[in-house]
Design a protein around this motif. Structure first.
Motif, short mmCIF file in Angstrom:
data_model
loop_
_atom_site.label_atom_id
_atom_site.label_comp_id
_atom_site.label_asym_id
_atom_site.label_seq_id
_atom_site.Cartn_x
_atom_site.Cartn_y
_atom_site.Cartn_z
N THR A 10 -4.97 -5.97 -7.04
CA THR A 10 -4.74 -7.18 -7.84
C THR A 10 -3.28 -7.35 -8.25
OG1 THR A 10 -5.29 -6.04 -9.90
CG2 THR A 10 -7.09 -7.15 -8.75
N LYS A 11 -2.51 -6.29 -8.22
CA LYS A 11 -1.09 -6.35 -8.62
C LYS A 11 -0.19 -6.41 -7.38
CE LYS A 11 -1.80 -5.42 -13.07
NZ LYS A 11 -2.49 -6.43 -13.72
N TYR A 12 0.85 -7.21 -7.46
CA TYR A 12 1.77 -7.39 -6.34
C TYR A 12 2.41 -6.07 -5.91
CZ TYR A 12 5.48 -9.32 -3.46
OH TYR A 12 6.31 -9.59 -2.42
N ARG A 13 2.77 -5.24 -6.85
CA ARG A 13 3.38 -3.94 -6.53
C ARG A 13 2.47 -3.12 -5.62
NH1 ARG A 13 3.05 1.45 -8.28
NH2 ARG A 13 5.05 2.52 -8.30
N GLU A 14 1.19 -3.12 -5.92
CA GLU A 14 0.24 -2.34 -5.13
C GLU A 14 -0.02 -2.98 -3.77
OE1 GLU A 14 -0.19 0.56 -6.11
OE2 GLU A 14 0.55 0.25 -8.13
#
Length: 97
Positions: A75-79
């Motif tokens: 759900t997070k862009y970093r991941e």
């Protein structure tokens, strides 16, 4: 409740890996064991944080994921970036293969 998986980096090559149902590690997020809720996530992280794994992986932590088109997506862009490999060198990481 949020769905979570455990991610870490494999020590021998630095690639992003995910804890699987059989207690192993996979580069494919779709093979990750999914925890539903805080308690299940904490139990999964505890399993991935045992000292015996210090020679295989480094830095295990939980990330939130969601089911999309039959697969798991962070759900997070970093991941999302971590699952795809380096963003500045297209000849490295997962996108090179």
């Amino acid at each position: 409740m949020s769905l979570q998986v455990v991610t870490a980096n494999r020590l021998d090559d630095g690639l992003v890996v995910f804890l699987t149902a059989d207690g192993g590690w996979s580069e494919n997020i779709d093979q990750a064991r999914v925890a539903d809720g805080k308690e299940a996530g904490n139990a999964l992280l505890a399993e991935a944080s045992v000292p015996e794994l210090d020679i295989i992986i480094v830095g295990p932590y939980l990330i939130e994921v969601e089911q999309q088109d039959g697969g798991l997506v962070p759900t997070k862009y970093r991941e999302i970036l971590r699952t795809k490999g380096p963003s500045v060198r297209q000849d490295l990481g997962y996108q090179a293969g």
